[in-house]
Scaffold this active site. Structure first.
Site, PDB file in Angstrom:
ATOM      1  CD  GLU A 162      55.022 -24.896   0.283  1.00  0.00           C
ATOM      2  OE1 GLU A 162      55.943 -24.840  -0.555  1.00  0.00           O
ATOM      3  OE2 GLU A 162      54.881 -24.062   1.190  1.00  0.00           O
ATOM      4  CE  LYS A 210      60.558 -25.180  -1.446  1.00  0.00           C
ATOM      5  NZ  LYS A 210      59.134 -25.459  -1.674  1.00  0.00           N
ATOM      6  N   GLY A 242      59.544 -15.560  -5.859  1.00  0.00           N
ATOM      7  CA  GLY A 242      58.492 -15.659  -4.853  1.00  0.00           C
ATOM      8  C   GLY A 242      58.282 -14.317  -4.192  1.00  0.00           C
ATOM      9  CB  CYS A 253      55.505 -11.195 -10.311  1.00  0.00           C
ATOM     10  SG  CYS A 253      55.969 -11.827 -11.922  1.00  0.00           S
ATOM     11  N   GLY A 269      62.149 -13.681  -0.049  1.00  0.00           N
ATOM     12  CA  GLY A 269      63.396 -13.296  -0.728  1.00  0.00           C
ATOM     13  C   GLY A 269      64.400 -12.711   0.255  1.00  0.00           C
ATOM     14  CD  GLU A 282      63.480 -12.221 -11.808  1.00  0.00           C
ATOM     15  OE1 GLU A 282      62.609 -11.343 -11.871  1.00  0.00           O
ATOM     16  OE2 GLU A 282      64.572 -12.144 -12.386  1.00  0.00           O
ATOM     17  CD  GLU A 295      52.964  -9.215  -5.146  1.00  0.00           C
ATOM     18  OE1 GLU A 295      53.414  -9.813  -4.150  1.00  0.00           O
ATOM     19  OE2 GLU A 295      53.412  -9.370  -6.292  1.00  0.00           O
TER      20      GLU A 295
HETATM   21  P1  NAD Z   1      56.481 -17.580  -1.471  1.00  0.00           P
HETATM   22  O1  NAD Z   1      57.581 -16.616  -1.248  1.00  0.00           O
HETATM   23  O2  NAD Z   1      55.548 -17.860  -0.369  1.00  0.00           O
HETATM   24  O3  NAD Z   1      57.085 -19.023  -1.875  1.00  0.00           O
HETATM   25  C1  NAD Z   1      57.946 -19.198  -2.972  1.00  0.00           C
HETATM   26  C2  NAD Z   1      58.815 -20.424  -2.755  1.00  0.00           C
HETATM   27  O4  NAD Z   1      59.668 -20.200  -1.623  1.00  0.00           O
HETATM   28  C3  NAD Z   1      58.029 -21.700  -2.449  1.00  0.00           C
HETATM   29  O5  NAD Z   1      58.663 -22.781  -3.101  1.00  0.00           O
HETATM   30  C4  NAD Z   1      58.183 -21.832  -0.935  1.00  0.00           C
HETATM   31  O6  NAD Z   1      58.070 -23.149  -0.472  1.00  0.00           O
HETATM   32  C5  NAD Z   1      59.592 -21.297  -0.745  1.00  0.00           C
HETATM   33  N1  NAD Z   1      59.912 -20.847   0.605  1.00  0.00           N
HETATM   34  C6  NAD Z   1      59.061 -20.387   1.567  1.00  0.00           C
HETATM   35  N2  NAD Z   1      59.751 -20.085   2.691  1.00  0.00           N
HETATM   36  C7  NAD Z   1      61.071 -20.329   2.433  1.00  0.00           C
HETATM   37  C8  NAD Z   1      62.277 -20.207   3.189  1.00  0.00           C
HETATM   38  N3  NAD Z   1      62.282 -19.765   4.456  1.00  0.00           N
HETATM   39  N4  NAD Z   1      63.434 -20.542   2.600  1.00  0.00           N
HETATM   40  C9  NAD Z   1      63.470 -20.974   1.330  1.00  0.00           C
HETATM   41  N5  NAD Z   1      62.363 -21.135   0.563  1.00  0.00           N
HETATM   42  C10 NAD Z   1      61.168 -20.807   1.106  1.00  0.00           C
HETATM   43  O7  NAD Z   1      55.750 -17.078  -2.781  1.00  0.00           O
HETATM   44  P2  NAD Z   1      54.454 -17.660  -3.458  1.00  0.00           P
HETATM   45  O8  NAD Z   1      53.279 -17.333  -2.612  1.00  0.00           O
HETATM   46  O9  NAD Z   1      54.675 -19.080  -3.865  1.00  0.00           O
HETATM   47  O10 NAD Z   1      54.399 -16.772  -4.821  1.00  0.00           O
HETATM   48  C11 NAD Z   1      53.840 -15.526  -4.859  1.00  0.00           C
HETATM   49  C12 NAD Z   1      54.915 -14.437  -4.834  1.00  0.00           C
HETATM   50  O11 NAD Z   1      55.857 -14.653  -5.858  1.00  0.00           O
HETATM   51  C13 NAD Z   1      54.352 -13.058  -5.116  1.00  0.00           C
HETATM   52  O12 NAD Z   1      54.894 -12.108  -4.228  1.00  0.00           O
HETATM   53  C14 NAD Z   1      54.783 -12.780  -6.552  1.00  0.00           C
HETATM   54  O13 NAD Z   1      54.864 -11.413  -6.893  1.00  0.00           O
HETATM   55  C15 NAD Z   1      56.088 -13.460  -6.600  1.00  0.00           C
HETATM   56  N6  NAD Z   1      56.457 -13.765  -7.984  1.00  0.00           N
HETATM   57  C16 NAD Z   1      57.433 -13.036  -8.593  1.00  0.00           C
HETATM   58  C17 NAD Z   1      57.766 -13.281  -9.921  1.00  0.00           C
HETATM   59  C18 NAD Z   1      58.843 -12.497 -10.623  1.00  0.00           C
HETATM   60  O14 NAD Z   1      59.316 -12.960 -11.660  1.00  0.00           O
HETATM   61  N7  NAD Z   1      59.258 -11.342 -10.134  1.00  0.00           N
HETATM   62  C19 NAD Z   1      57.100 -14.286 -10.616  1.00  0.00           C
HETATM   63  C20 NAD Z   1      56.119 -15.021  -9.962  1.00  0.00           C
HETATM   64  C21 NAD Z   1      55.808 -14.760  -8.639  1.00  0.00           C
END
Ligand code: NAD
Length: 508
Positions: A195, A192, A245, A301, A250, A267, A401
Site C-alpha cells: 500500500e 497486490k 515481505g 532483505c 509470511g 521470501e 532484523e
Molecule cells: P510486510 O510483511 O509488512 O508486507 C509485505 C506485503 O504483505 C505488503 O504488500 C502488505 O500489504 C502485505 N500484507 C500485510 N499483511 C498481510 C496479510 N495479513 N495477508 C496478506 N498480505 C499481507 O513487509 P514490508 O514491510 O513491506 O517489507 C519488509 C520485509 O520484507 C522485511 O522483513 C524484508 O526482509 C522482507 N523482504 C524479503 C525479501 C526476500 O527476497 N527475502 C526481499 C525484500 C523484502
C-alpha cells in the site's frame, strides 16, 4: 552530523501533480466501487506524490474470478512457449522505454535514491527477458526403460492461479522476480503491491496490455494486506501464493493458505553476516560491507547487517568501515549523486532508533551514528550511518532484523567459531566470506546455513541464479530454471504400448 556526507541539493524536479494508481481487473483499469483511495506522502520530501484506489473484498473477488476464468479457458496457459515469450519480451521493451517515469515515482514513494530506482526499474527488463527465454524451455522427462510394453512421461504444467504479494522496499524488482516467471510457466495472476508503493505496479498494467497480454491473465488489486492480501492467500480459487515481505506476515499467509493446502512460496527477512579473515583484501571487503549495510538505507532483505571479523584485524577493519561510512552520500533522493535516501515511514525510523538504543542499553558501543539524520531543506526522515561494536550473540541487535543503516560487529578467532556465529540465527537468507584462501571459502560455503553464499563479493545477483532463503528466511526459490519450476506442477503419464495388459479379473 558535520562529519557525514549529506547532500541536500535537488537536481531533478518533483512531478507537477500526484500520480493516480488504479486497479487492473480483467483487462481494464478501474477505481474501487466505493471510491475509496489512499494517499502516499513522499518519505523524503513530505509532499503528496500519489493517490491509489483502495481495494476491498469486492475488487479482490473480481480479480481472482478473472484470473480463474483466464486460466481455465486456456487463453494463456495453452499458448506455445514461443507465443508467451514474445509477449514477455515486448513487456521488457516497454519497461525500458518507461524506465525514467517508473524510477521517479518509485523514488518518491519509497525514499530511495533516483539512481538506484533507475537501476531497479530499467534493470527489471532483464528479468522479463530471462523469463521469456525460459518460457521456451518448458520440458519434462520420459521413462523409456520401464519394460517393452510401458512408456511414461512427466509433463510440466502451470500450477494455475497465482497470488503475488510484494513489499515496499524493491517494488518493481521483486514484481519482476515473480510475475514474468509465473507468466512464462503459463499461470494467471493476481498481484497486490504494498500500500506504500502501489504506483509502479499499477503503471505496468498499461504495458501488459500494449504488449498483447490477454485480458484477465494478470490482474492487480491495490490495497492493504488485510483485507486484500489476506483474501488472496486463503481464496479457494487460488492455487499458489508467492509472497515477499516480513517473516511475521509470511507465517500469517502460510496459516491462511493452509485451509486449502495451496502451495506457498516465501521470501522473508534476514540477518546476514559477512565474515572477514585477515588474509582477505581488506579494502575490497570494507567497501563491500559499507555497500551491504547502507544499500537502500539497510531496508533490504539482503542487508549485511552484521559482520563477523577476525579479532586480529577487528580494530583496523572497523576503522576502515567507519571512514567509508562518512564518505557515503546520504540525502536528497532526487539528486543522482545520492547513494542513500530516506526511511520509508516515521514509525519505521522510530523502530530503527529503538533497536539502536536497546543495543546500547545491552552494552554495545556506538562507533558512528546512532540517531536520526536531518537533511537540510527536506526534513528528518533519515537515519545516520551507524556502526555498533561489542555486540554479543545473545543481544537482540545480533539476532533481529533492524531494516535500517545499522551495522553490528562481532569477532571470532577460528573458522569454526565464525561458522557457529553465522549459523546462530533464526534466519538463513545470505552469508558472505572474505578470504584469499579458497579452502576457507569453500568450507564456509558448504557449512553456512544460507540460501546464497557470496565469496569475496556481496549482493551480486543474476536472473539465471536461484535466490531464496532457508530457516525462517523463506521457502522456495525465485529466478532461473528453479524459479520457473516453482510455478509448475508435475504430471506423470503412464502408457501401455500395445494390448499387452494381463486382465486382473480371471476368466470364469
Ligand atoms: P510486510 O510483511 O509488512 O508486507 C509485505 C506485503 O504483505 C505488503 O504488500 C502488505 O500489504 C502485505 N500484507 C500485510 N499483511 C498481510 C496479510 N495479513 N495477508 C496478506 N498480505 C499481507 O513487509 P514490508 O514491510 O513491506 O517489507 C519488509 C520485509 O520484507 C522485511 O522483513 C524484508 O526482509 C522482507 N523482504 C524479503 C525479501 C526476500 O527476497 N527475502 C526481499 C525484500 C523484502
Amino acid at each position: 552530523m558535520k562529519d557525514l556526507n549529506v547532500l541536500s541539493e535537488q537536481t531533478v524536479a518533483l512531478p507537477a501533480s500526484p500520480y493516480h494508481a488504479r486497479h487492473f481487473i480483467d483487462g481494464a483499469a478501474c477505481d474501487s466501487a466505493d471510491g475509496a483511495t489512499s494517499e502516499r506522502i513522499s518519505p523524503s520530501h513530505g509532499v503528496l506524490v500519489s493517490t491509489a484506489a483502495l481495494g476491498g473484498p469486492r475488487e479482490t473477488e473480481a480479480a481472482i474470478g478473472a484470473a480463474r476464468r483466464a486460466f481455465d479457458d486456456g487463453r494463456w496457459s495453452r499458448l506455445s512457449g514461443k507465443a508467451r515469450a514474445e509477449v514477455l519480451n515486448r513487456v521488457a521493451d516497454l519497461i525500458e522505454q518507461n524506465a525514467e517515469r517508473l524510477a521517479v515515482i518509485e523514488t518518491l514513494e519509497s525514499g530511495k535514491p533516483l539512481t538506484q530506482a533507475r537501476g531497479e526499474c530499467g534493470g527489471a527488463a532483464d528479468l522479463w527477458r530471462h523469463a521469456a527465454s525460459l518460457a521456451r524451455t518448458v520440458q519434462g522427462d520420459s521413462h523409456n526403460a520401464l519394460g517393452d510394453d510401458m512408456l511414461a512421461m512427466v509433463l510440466k504444467e502451470p500450477i494455475g492461479v497465482v497470488s503475488i504479494i510484494t513489499p515496499w522496499n524493491f517494488p518493481f524488482w521483486i514484481l519482476g522476480q515473480k510475475l514474468p516467471f509465473a507468466l512464462a510457466a503459463g499461470c494467471t495472476c493476481v498481484v497486490k503491491p504494498s500500500e506504500m508503493t502501489p504506483s509502479t505496479t499499477a503503471m505496468l498494467a498499461g504495458m501488459l496490455t500494449e504488449a498483447g497480454l490477454p485480458a484477465g491473465v494478470c490482474n492487480i488489486v491495490l490495497g492493504h494486506g488485510d483485507p486484500v492480501g489476506a483474501l488472496m492467500a486463503r481464496h479457494d480459487d487460488v492455487d499458489m501464493v508467492t509472497f515477499t515481505g516480513s517473516t511475521g506476515v509470511g507465517k500469517t499467509i502460510t496459516k491462511a493458505a493452509g485451509d486449502t493446502l495451496k502451495k506457498v512460496a516465501l521470501e522473508l527477512g534476514g540477518k546476514n553476516p559477512q565474515v572477514i579473515f585477515p588474509d582477505a583484501d581488506l579494502e575490497q571487503a570494507a567497501d563491500a560491507v559499507t555497500f551491504g549495510v547502507y544499500f537502500n538505507v539497510g531496508q533490504c532483505c539482503n542487508s549485511s547487517s552484521r559482520i563477523i571479523v577476525h579479532e586480529d584485524i577487528a580494530d583496523d577493519f572497523v576503522a576502515r568501515v567507519v571512514a567509508l561510512s562518512r564518505q557515503v552520500a546520504f540525502g536528497n533522493p532526487m539528486n543522482p549523486d545520492t547513494q542513500v535516501g530516506a526511511i520509508v515511514t516515521k514509525d519505521h525510523q522510530a523502530k530503527i532508533d529503538a533497536h539502536v538504543k536497546g543495543a546500547v542499553e545491552a552494552g554495545a558501543e556506538v562507533c558512528l551514528g546512532g540517531a536520526a539524520l536531518d537533511v537540510p531543506g527536506i526534513g528528518g526522515q533519515f537515519y545516520q550511518p551507524t556502526v555498533l561494536r561489542g555486540v554479543t550473540p545473545d543481544m537482540a541487535i545480533a539476532r533481529e532484523e533492524v531494516f535500517g543503516p545499522v551495522l553490528s560487529v562481532q569477532t571470532f578467532k577460528t573458522l569454526d567459531q565464525a561458522i557457529t556465529l553465522t549459523n546462530d540465527a533464526t534466519y538463513g537468507l545470505s552469508a558472505g566470506i572474505w578470504s584469499d584462501n579458497v579452502h576457507t571459502c569453500l568450507e564456509f560455503a558448504r557449512r553456512a546455513q544460507a540460501g546464497t553464499v557470496w565469496t569475496n563479493t556481496w549482493m551480486d545477483g543474476f536472473p539465471d541464479v536461484p535466490f531464496g532463503g532457508v530457516k525462517q528466511s523463506g521457502q522456495g526459490r525465485e529466478l532461473g530454471r528453479y524459479g520457473l519450476d516453482e510455478f509448475m506442477e508435475l504430471k506423470s503419464v503412464v502408457m501401455r504400448v500395445g494390448k499387452t495388459r494381463t486382465p486382473w479379473v480371471k476368466a470364469p
